[in-house]
Design a protein around this motif. Structure first.
Motif, PDB file in Angstrom:
ATOM      1  N   TYR A 140       0.936  -0.958   0.348  1.00 28.47           N
ATOM      2  CA  TYR A 140      -0.341   0.463   0.624  1.00 28.47           C
ATOM      3  C   TYR A 140       1.061   1.338   0.312  1.00 28.47           C
ATOM      4  O   TYR A 140       0.473   2.475  -0.652  1.00 28.47           O
ATOM      5  CB  TYR A 140      -0.890   0.085   1.522  1.00 28.47           C
ATOM      6  N   ILE A 166       4.549   1.691  -1.224  1.00 27.43           N
ATOM      7  CA  ILE A 166       4.336   2.151  -2.444  1.00 27.43           C
ATOM      8  C   ILE A 166       3.665   2.030  -3.052  1.00 27.43           C
ATOM      9  O   ILE A 166       3.489   3.168  -4.192  1.00 27.43           O
ATOM     10  CB  ILE A 166       5.025   0.270  -2.913  1.00 27.43           C
ATOM     11  N   SER A 167       2.673   2.032  -3.246  1.00 25.63           N
ATOM     12  CA  SER A 167       1.489   1.927  -4.096  1.00 25.63           C
ATOM     13  C   SER A 167       1.000   3.917  -3.945  1.00 25.63           C
ATOM     14  O   SER A 167       1.012   4.742  -4.756  1.00 25.63           O
ATOM     15  CB  SER A 167       0.008   1.650  -4.004  1.00 25.63           C
ATOM     16  N   ALA A 215       3.388   5.644  -2.748  1.00 20.50           N
ATOM     17  CA  ALA A 215       4.377   6.549  -3.151  1.00 20.50           C
ATOM     18  C   ALA A 215       4.542   6.931  -4.942  1.00 20.50           C
ATOM     19  O   ALA A 215       4.454   8.625  -5.370  1.00 20.50           O
ATOM     20  CB  ALA A 215       5.510   6.258  -2.482  1.00 20.50           C
ATOM     21  N   LYS A 216       4.381   6.434  -5.539  1.00 22.11           N
ATOM     22  CA  LYS A 216       3.788   6.182  -7.189  1.00 22.11           C
ATOM     23  C   LYS A 216       2.893   6.706  -7.187  1.00 22.11           C
ATOM     24  O   LYS A 216       3.162   8.283  -8.191  1.00 22.11           O
ATOM     25  CB  LYS A 216       3.635   4.820  -7.779  1.00 22.11           C
ATOM     26  N   MET A 217       2.250   7.066  -6.402  1.00 20.50           N
ATOM     27  CA  MET A 217       1.051   8.099  -6.777  1.00 20.50           C
ATOM     28  C   MET A 217       0.587   9.428  -5.898  1.00 20.50           C
ATOM     29  O   MET A 217       0.441  10.769  -5.823  1.00 20.50           O
ATOM     30  CB  MET A 217      -0.728   7.410  -5.966  1.00 20.50           C
ATOM     31  N   ASN A 218       2.642   9.764  -5.613  1.00 11.06           N
ATOM     32  CA  ASN A 218       2.511  10.876  -4.978  1.00 11.06           C
ATOM     33  C   ASN A 218       1.343  11.416  -3.591  1.00 11.06           C
ATOM     34  O   ASN A 218       1.740  12.386  -3.402  1.00 11.06           O
ATOM     35  CB  ASN A 218       2.813  12.048  -6.341  1.00 11.06           C
ATOM     36  N   ARG A 219       0.567  10.533  -3.030  1.00  9.57           N
ATOM     37  CA  ARG A 219       0.204  11.067  -1.641  1.00  9.57           C
ATOM     38  C   ARG A 219       1.175  10.646  -0.204  1.00  9.57           C
ATOM     39  O   ARG A 219       0.713   9.707  -0.104  1.00  9.57           O
ATOM     40  CB  ARG A 219      -1.121  10.207  -2.255  1.00  9.57           C
TER      41      ARG A 219
END
Length: 588
Positions: free
Chosen positions: A389, A391-392, A394-398
């Protein structure tokens, strides 16, 4: 039944037939002795009576001889010598002959001659006077018992008259000679004394109503009481012996009637004197039996004290060992054999106590290791999803969800990795479960929950990570596959002796067959791989609270599952109030 009771019963069972056989044998012996004594005494009494009658017959025969003496004819009729000297010589000759007849028998007797025609009388012992009126009144052909006087001494004698010719019995004027034979009572007494000296007898002669001739040492009172209490005349013809009771004593009486005398010879013997040897033997037997019973009882008591008591103590101590009282010890017995046995028992109990305590300690360490191993298996399962979660996000810059997730995840692992204590409180566990549901809701965004735990349960100790696997199972298997929102309800119940926490969801649920198989796998000693989390919770409850504790899975009214965690509470957990703390949470 105790050993001493059994031994006393055995002794009684052994002695009762012995006593019964002895009493039967003793009664038979007394009966045989009594029968033989009856036969012997009857024969002796009969012979004794025949001896008396024979002597009397002998004396009676002398009277016939006397009447045939030629000198007597000088006294018959009126042909008496005219010369007084000749008359004196004739009388002296007759008296000397009568004296010889008296001395010819062992009995003291007196012969007297009466000459009715001349009115003269001659006696062997003293001078007598012819008394026609007395002879007329007492003349009889039978023996009579009467008082007489011999040389001025009063005596009693058996008297019989012999008349020549016999017709003179009824008319003295027809008699030429009357012979009077007097047998002194002393003769009969002497014979009775002689008969008595040969045994325990006490014979006497009796003629109704009050004629008695007793032996020289007789007890006249007993003799008269026998006559008063027993009708001899009525029984003498039917039998010759009988048994009577006087002063609670049994007497054997014997009686024979003499037809010549008209008297009855009676003899009595105390039965106790006859059977005295048997009675003494019986008393010795009873003393011996009493001694045997006493010794048997003493032996039984010694066996009870020195055998049964130590055995019962050993049995009771073994029972205590079986119940888990391993500190039990026995005092050493004075008996050498049991002293060694008790010492070995105490040594064995000490070794068992040491081994049990060692095994118990090892079991506790083993259970603790198992629970720590189970906890270590829980942590990775959740970590992977949480990191995924983050990592996900972070990739979405949230950053905010990452920050919230990071804080919640930090609290989560801070709780799970704290292995200082294997237990926690229900409040801490509920706080941890709340953090877990918040983390899962960050990922799924469709979970809401409701928690209601009584205040009395907040500080109860439970194993760490006990409720979280159940909540995790409800989310993963019940709510993840549900397209819309789902709810989890955590309800605590504080009963009298038991505590329960119910975790219920409204997810997909299971069929009845699947639910039955799931409960069966959870109840197994070892898991087969499926439902590892729920099996783990069930095993930890059983380890912590005992074999009756565990979980039960049911179908929920909302379509999901209801998992009930149930355990027996200790005394400390029974205290507290019944207020609830709880929360209703939805999506953040």
């Amino acid at each position: 039944m105790k050993l001493i009771t059994k031994m006393l019963l055995l002794i009684a069972m052994l002695m009762v037939p012995v006593i019964a056989l002895y009493m039967y044998s003793n009664d038979q012996s007394i009966g045989v002795v009594e029968e033989q004594i009856n036969i012997a005494n009857q024969n002796r009494l009969k012979l004794f009576l025949e001896k008396i009658e024979g002597t009397m017959d002998q004396v009676s025969n002398y009277s016939n001889i006397i009447t045939k003496d030629p000198d007597l004819y000088g006294m018959t009729g009126n042909a008496l010598p005219a010369d007084r000297y000749d008359y004196a010589v004739l009388v002296d000759s007759i008296e000397r002959k009568l004296g010889l007849f008296s001395l010819s028998t062992d009995w003291m007797s007196r012969f007297s001659l009466y000459f009715p025609a001349s009115g003269r009388a001659v006696s062997s012992h003293s001078s007598i006077v012819y008394d026609e009126s007395y002879l007329t009144e007492h003349l009889s052909a039978n023996w009579i018992f009467r008082p007489i006087t011999v040389n001025g001494i009063p005596k009693r004698a058996f008297t019989r008259y012999f008349v020549e010719p016999y017709a003179g019995v009824t008319d003295l004027r027809q008699a030429s000679i009357i012979v009077e034979v007097d047998l002194m009572e002393d003769n009969i007494v002497s014979l009775l004394d002689s008969f008595k000296s040969q045994g325990n007898n006490d014979p006497f002669l009796y003629k109704a109503p009050d004629g008695y001739v007793l032996n020289g040492t007789a007890d006249g009172g007993i003799a008269r009481r026998i006559i008063d209490s027993y009708d001899v005349a009525a029984n003498v013809r039917a039998k010759n012996h009988d048994t009577i009771m006087l002063d609670n004593k049994r007497y054997l009486i014997y009686f024979f009637q003499s037809p010549k005398l008209g008297w009855t010879l009676i003899d009595y013997v105390p039965l106790a004197d006859i059977v005295a040897p048997l009675t003494k033997s019986r008393y010795l037997f009873y003393v011996t039996v009493g001694l045997l019973l006493f010794l048997g009882g003493a032996a039984a008591y010694l066996l009870y004290v020195h055998v049964q008591v130590p055995v019962e103590l050993l049995t009771e101590s073994v029972s205590k060992l079986k119940k888990g009282q391993f500190s039990v010890r026995l005092p050493l017995n004075r008996n050498r054999e049991f002293r060694r046995l008790i010492a070995q028992f105490n040594e064995m109990a000490a070794q068992i106590q040491h081994l049990v305590e060692k095994v118990y300690s090892e079991e506790l360490r083993s259970k603790e290791a198992v629970m720590k191993q189970l906890q270590s298996q829980i942590n990775p399962h959740f970590l992977y999803n949480s990191l995924a979660y983050i990592i996900s996000m972070a990739k979405m810059n949230r950053p905010k969800p990452i920050e919230a997730m990071a804080y919640s995840l930090a609290d989560y692992f801070k709780y799970t990795t704290r292995n200082v204590s294997m237990t926690t409180t229900i409040r801490e566990e509920i706080d941890f479960v709340t953090s877990y549901m918040e983390i899962m809701n960050y990922q799924l965004n469709k979970i809401c929950w409701r928690i209601a735990i009584p205040d009395s349960m907040q500080h109860m100790p439970i194993p760490r990570l006990l409720i979280q696997p159940v909540v995790e199972n409800a989310i993963v298997h019940g709510l993840e596959s549900k397209p819309d929102e789902g709810e989890i309800r955590i309800i605590g119940t504080d009963e009298a002796d038991w505590c329960t926490i119910t975790v219920e969801d409204d997810g997909a649920g299971l069929t009845a067959e699947e639910l039955e198989r799931l409960n069966g796998r959870i109840a197994q000693i070892e898991t087969d791989g499926d439902s590892f989390g729920l099996w783990n919770v069930n095993q930890r409850l059983r380890h912590q609270f005992g074999g009756q504790s565990g979980i039960a899975i049911e179908s929920s009214a909302d379509g999901g599952l209801r998992v009930v965690l149930r355990w027996e509470k200790n005394e400390a957990a029974k205290e507290g109030d019944s207020h609830f703390f709880g929360s209703d949470r939805g999506r953040p």
